[in-house]
Design a protein around this motif. Structure first.
Motif, PDB file in Angstrom:
ATOM      1  N   GLY A 290       0.822  -1.211   0.000  1.00  0.00           N
ATOM      2  CA  GLY A 290       0.000   0.000   0.000  1.00  0.00           C
ATOM      3  C   GLY A 290       0.848   1.249   0.000  1.00  0.00           C
ATOM      4  N   GLN A 291       1.922   1.224   0.752  1.00  0.00           N
ATOM      5  CA  GLN A 291       2.830   2.370   0.809  1.00  0.00           C
ATOM      6  C   GLN A 291       3.487   2.611  -0.543  1.00  0.00           C
ATOM      7  OE1 GLN A 291       5.391   2.594   4.302  1.00  0.00           O
ATOM      8  NE2 GLN A 291       7.117   3.158   3.006  1.00  0.00           N
ATOM      9  N   LEU A 292       3.912   1.536  -1.211  1.00  0.00           N
ATOM     10  CA  LEU A 292       4.514   1.684  -2.538  1.00  0.00           C
ATOM     11  C   LEU A 292       3.493   2.218  -3.533  1.00  0.00           C
ATOM     12  CD1 LEU A 292       6.898   1.215  -4.503  1.00  0.00           C
ATOM     13  CD2 LEU A 292       5.943  -1.078  -4.915  1.00  0.00           C
ATOM     14  N   ARG A 293       2.280   1.688  -3.489  1.00  0.00           N
ATOM     15  CA  ARG A 293       1.237   2.131  -4.425  1.00  0.00           C
ATOM     16  C   ARG A 293       0.911   3.609  -4.226  1.00  0.00           C
ATOM     17  NH1 ARG A 293      -4.473  -0.735  -3.883  1.00  0.00           N
ATOM     18  NH2 ARG A 293      -4.353   0.481  -1.952  1.00  0.00           N
ATOM     19  N   ASP A 294       0.889   4.060  -2.990  1.00  0.00           N
ATOM     20  CA  ASP A 294       0.596   5.466  -2.727  1.00  0.00           C
ATOM     21  C   ASP A 294       1.717   6.376  -3.220  1.00  0.00           C
ATOM     22  OD1 ASP A 294      -1.765   4.701  -1.560  1.00  0.00           O
ATOM     23  OD2 ASP A 294      -1.040   4.866   0.503  1.00  0.00           O
ATOM     24  N   ALA A 295       2.968   5.935  -3.031  1.00  0.00           N
ATOM     25  CA  ALA A 295       4.115   6.779  -3.377  1.00  0.00           C
ATOM     26  C   ALA A 295       4.432   6.739  -4.861  1.00  0.00           C
ATOM     27  CB  ALA A 295       5.341   6.344  -2.576  1.00  0.00           C
ATOM     28  N   PHE A 296       4.364   5.557  -5.459  1.00  0.00           N
ATOM     29  CA  PHE A 296       4.728   5.385  -6.866  1.00  0.00           C
ATOM     30  C   PHE A 296       3.703   4.485  -7.555  1.00  0.00           C
ATOM     31  CE2 PHE A 296       8.874   5.890  -4.616  1.00  0.00           C
ATOM     32  CZ  PHE A 296       9.257   7.101  -5.193  1.00  0.00           C
ATOM     33  N   PRO A 297       2.505   5.015  -7.810  1.00  0.00           N
ATOM     34  CA  PRO A 297       1.435   4.179  -8.365  1.00  0.00           C
ATOM     35  C   PRO A 297       1.772   3.535  -9.703  1.00  0.00           C
ATOM     36  CG  PRO A 297       0.854   6.520  -8.446  1.00  0.00           C
ATOM     37  CD  PRO A 297       2.060   6.401  -7.579  1.00  0.00           C
ATOM     38  N   ALA A 298       2.486   4.238 -10.565  1.00  0.00           N
ATOM     39  CA  ALA A 298       2.826   3.666 -11.873  1.00  0.00           C
ATOM     40  C   ALA A 298       3.797   2.505 -11.712  1.00  0.00           C
ATOM     41  CB  ALA A 298       3.412   4.737 -12.785  1.00  0.00           C
ATOM     42  N   VAL A 299       4.740   2.633 -10.787  1.00  0.00           N
ATOM     43  CA  VAL A 299       5.675   1.543 -10.513  1.00  0.00           C
ATOM     44  C   VAL A 299       4.920   0.348  -9.947  1.00  0.00           C
ATOM     45  CG1 VAL A 299       7.555   0.805  -8.994  1.00  0.00           C
ATOM     46  CG2 VAL A 299       7.707   2.990 -10.211  1.00  0.00           C
ATOM     47  N   TYR A 300       4.002   0.614  -9.023  1.00  0.00           N
ATOM     48  CA  TYR A 300       3.218  -0.485  -8.446  1.00  0.00           C
ATOM     49  C   TYR A 300       2.448  -1.222  -9.548  1.00  0.00           C
ATOM     50  CZ  TYR A 300       0.076  -3.258  -5.652  1.00  0.00           C
ATOM     51  OH  TYR A 300      -0.598  -4.335  -5.120  1.00  0.00           O
ATOM     52  N   ASP A 301       1.841  -0.480 -10.458  1.00  0.00           N
ATOM     53  CA  ASP A 301       1.055  -1.111 -11.517  1.00  0.00           C
ATOM     54  C   ASP A 301       1.925  -1.980 -12.419  1.00  0.00           C
ATOM     55  OD1 ASP A 301      -1.292  -0.014 -10.614  1.00  0.00           O
ATOM     56  OD2 ASP A 301      -1.304   1.653 -12.049  1.00  0.00           O
ATOM     57  N   GLN A 302       3.142  -1.523 -12.703  1.00  0.00           N
ATOM     58  CA  GLN A 302       4.036  -2.328 -13.529  1.00  0.00           C
ATOM     59  C   GLN A 302       4.455  -3.599 -12.803  1.00  0.00           C
ATOM     60  OE1 GLN A 302       5.229  -1.833 -16.867  1.00  0.00           O
ATOM     61  NE2 GLN A 302       3.404  -0.531 -16.768  1.00  0.00           N
ATOM     62  N   LEU A 303       4.758  -3.494 -11.528  1.00  0.00           N
ATOM     63  CA  LEU A 303       5.140  -4.673 -10.759  1.00  0.00           C
ATOM     64  C   LEU A 303       3.954  -5.618 -10.584  1.00  0.00           C
ATOM     65  CD1 LEU A 303       7.452  -3.103  -8.020  1.00  0.00           C
ATOM     66  CD2 LEU A 303       8.125  -4.408 -10.046  1.00  0.00           C
ATOM     67  N   LYS A 304       2.785  -5.065 -10.444  1.00  0.00           N
ATOM     68  CA  LYS A 304       1.569  -5.881 -10.348  1.00  0.00           C
ATOM     69  C   LYS A 304       1.403  -6.731 -11.602  1.00  0.00           C
ATOM     70  CE  LYS A 304      -3.480  -5.292 -10.263  1.00  0.00           C
ATOM     71  NZ  LYS A 304      -4.580  -4.280 -10.166  1.00  0.00           N
ATOM     72  N   SER A 305       1.633  -6.124 -12.754  1.00  0.00           N
ATOM     73  CA  SER A 305       1.527  -6.867 -14.008  1.00  0.00           C
ATOM     74  C   SER A 305       2.670  -7.866 -14.151  1.00  0.00           C
ATOM     75  CB  SER A 305       1.523  -5.895 -15.193  1.00  0.00           C
ATOM     76  OG  SER A 305       1.379  -6.581 -16.415  1.00  0.00           O
ATOM     77  N   TYR A 306       3.866  -7.454 -13.778  1.00  0.00           N
ATOM     78  CA  TYR A 306       5.047  -8.315 -13.929  1.00  0.00           C
ATOM     79  C   TYR A 306       4.963  -9.545 -13.031  1.00  0.00           C
ATOM     80  CZ  TYR A 306       9.955  -9.777 -13.683  1.00  0.00           C
ATOM     81  OH  TYR A 306      11.117 -10.513 -13.710  1.00  0.00           O
ATOM     82  N   TYR A 307       4.648  -9.334 -11.762  1.00  0.00           N
ATOM     83  CA  TYR A 307       4.596 -10.445 -10.820  1.00  0.00           C
ATOM     84  C   TYR A 307       3.256 -11.179 -10.847  1.00  0.00           C
ATOM     85  CZ  TYR A 307       8.994  -8.849  -8.745  1.00  0.00           C
ATOM     86  OH  TYR A 307      10.313  -8.499  -8.525  1.00  0.00           O
ATOM     87  N   GLY A 308       2.243 -10.580 -11.462  1.00  0.00           N
ATOM     88  CA  GLY A 308       0.944 -11.233 -11.543  1.00  0.00           C
ATOM     89  C   GLY A 308       0.231 -11.331 -10.211  1.00  0.00           C
ATOM     90  N   LEU A 309       0.507 -10.387  -9.321  1.00  0.00           N
ATOM     91  CA  LEU A 309      -0.085 -10.378  -7.990  1.00  0.00           C
ATOM     92  C   LEU A 309      -0.493  -8.954  -7.628  1.00  0.00           C
ATOM     93  CD1 LEU A 309       2.521 -12.665  -6.181  1.00  0.00           C
ATOM     94  CD2 LEU A 309       0.132 -13.278  -6.641  1.00  0.00           C
ATOM     95  N   ASP A 310      -1.427  -8.837  -6.688  1.00  0.00           N
ATOM     96  CA  ASP A 310      -1.879  -7.526  -6.218  1.00  0.00           C
ATOM     97  C   ASP A 310      -1.887  -7.528  -4.692  1.00  0.00           C
ATOM     98  OD1 ASP A 310      -2.932  -5.017  -5.929  1.00  0.00           O
ATOM     99  OD2 ASP A 310      -4.897  -5.480  -6.803  1.00  0.00           O
ATOM    100  N   PRO A 311      -0.706  -7.538  -4.068  1.00  0.00           N
ATOM    101  CA  PRO A 311      -0.658  -7.614  -2.600  1.00  0.00           C
ATOM    102  C   PRO A 311      -1.299  -6.427  -1.900  1.00  0.00           C
ATOM    103  CG  PRO A 311       1.515  -7.166  -3.518  1.00  0.00           C
ATOM    104  CD  PRO A 311       0.635  -7.525  -4.668  1.00  0.00           C
ATOM    105  N   ALA A 312      -1.362  -5.257  -2.553  1.00  0.00           N
ATOM    106  CA  ALA A 312      -1.996  -4.099  -1.915  1.00  0.00           C
ATOM    107  C   ALA A 312      -3.470  -4.365  -1.671  1.00  0.00           C
ATOM    108  CB  ALA A 312      -1.815  -2.844  -2.768  1.00  0.00           C
ATOM    109  N   ALA A 313      -4.100  -5.091  -2.584  1.00  0.00           N
ATOM    110  CA  ALA A 313      -5.506  -5.437  -2.400  1.00  0.00           C
ATOM    111  C   ALA A 313      -5.670  -6.374  -1.205  1.00  0.00           C
ATOM    112  CB  ALA A 313      -6.061  -6.086  -3.665  1.00  0.00           C
TER     113      ALA A 313
END
Length: 264
Positions: free
Chosen positions: A225-248
């Protein structure tokens, strides 16, 4: 028990069964695994056993590799490739575990051609085409600092060359979109570090783009959640790359009612 995995698999014997109590005890020290769904946590356990069968572990400085250490490292190392596959870790087999931080001799040549030697105290290191070195502090580490995930993120980064922050991306992803997310985020973090400002990521991420990717990967799994708040575009790329959504998953845990609230 786990040291016999390769022998059992080689003899085509049934996969060794790890008691649930042991899994639960180890996972209790890795609270970020609670961000996964139940089915993903079960898949991670199976992948961790495959990882142990595929890799060779060595304890350094007399460290005895217990089942807890082996499973703890295997779970964390397998997490980034849960939806990528263990083949992402092909081409090397060794994992060396130290009982705490350790020193690596370094040699650097300056612009004048003079060689400078020094000892570098580190928590871990991933060698291209070679082993992964990690420190083990009884499974405990500061939140947002995960040596195992960090070094295995470097291994993913090295799969297509040097650790430059651009791992091999799946066909569904664009290298251009990756750069558009990571480059400004890295530059922003570097500016914050230079200005001695508070940062959402460990300042070590400002060392170079490869370290930024590894540190961001740590945060993606541990403090999503902290990463998504600070760098949302980076979080979205990692979400797609790793195929997971831990913030959810993290948000879902926080939204769960406290069973003790209101109790007398």
């Amino acid at each position: 028990m786990l040291k016999r995995i390769k022998k059992w698999l080689g003899l085509e014997m049934p996969r060794p069964v790890v008691p649930n109590e042991l899994w639960d005890r180890i996972e209790s020290g890795l609270p970020f695994l609670a961000f996964l769904t139940v089915s993903d946590r079960l898949r991670l356990r199976e992948l961790a056993l495959d990882f142990l069968a595929d890799k060779e572990f060595h304890g350094a400085q007399g460290l005895e590799l217990t089942d807890e250490i082996l499973l703890g490292i295997a779970l964390q190392a397998s997490l980034p490739v849960l939806n990528i596959g263990l083949e992402a870790y092909h081409g090397w087999v060794g994992i060396i575990v130290y009982p705490g931080d350790f020193v690596i001799p370094r040699h650097e040549v300056d612009e004048a051609g003079v060689v400078h030697s020094y000892d570098d105290e580190v928590l871990g290191e991933a060698w291209a085409g070679g082993p992964v070195l990690v420190s083990w502090f009884g499974g405990h580490h500061p939140i947002g600092v995960n040596v195992v995930i960090h070094e295995f993120a470097h291994k993913l980064d090295m799969a297509n060359g040097e650790a430059d922050g651009f791992p091999a991306l799946p066909a569904r992803m664009s290298r251009r979109d990756w750069a558009a997310a990571f480059t400004p985020a890295y530059e922003k973090l570097c500016a914050q570090v230079d200005a001695d400002e508070m940062t959402a990521l460990d300042p070590y991420a400002s060392e170079n783009p490869g370290e930024f990717f590894a540190v961001a990967s740590e945060a993606f799994f541990e403090t999503p959640g902290q990463l998504r708040d600070a760098f949302p575009a980076v979080y979205d790329q990692l979400k797609s790359y790793y195929g997971l959504d831990p913030a959810a998953g993290e948000a879902g845990l926080r939204a769960e009612p406290d069973p003790h609230r209101g109790a007398t």
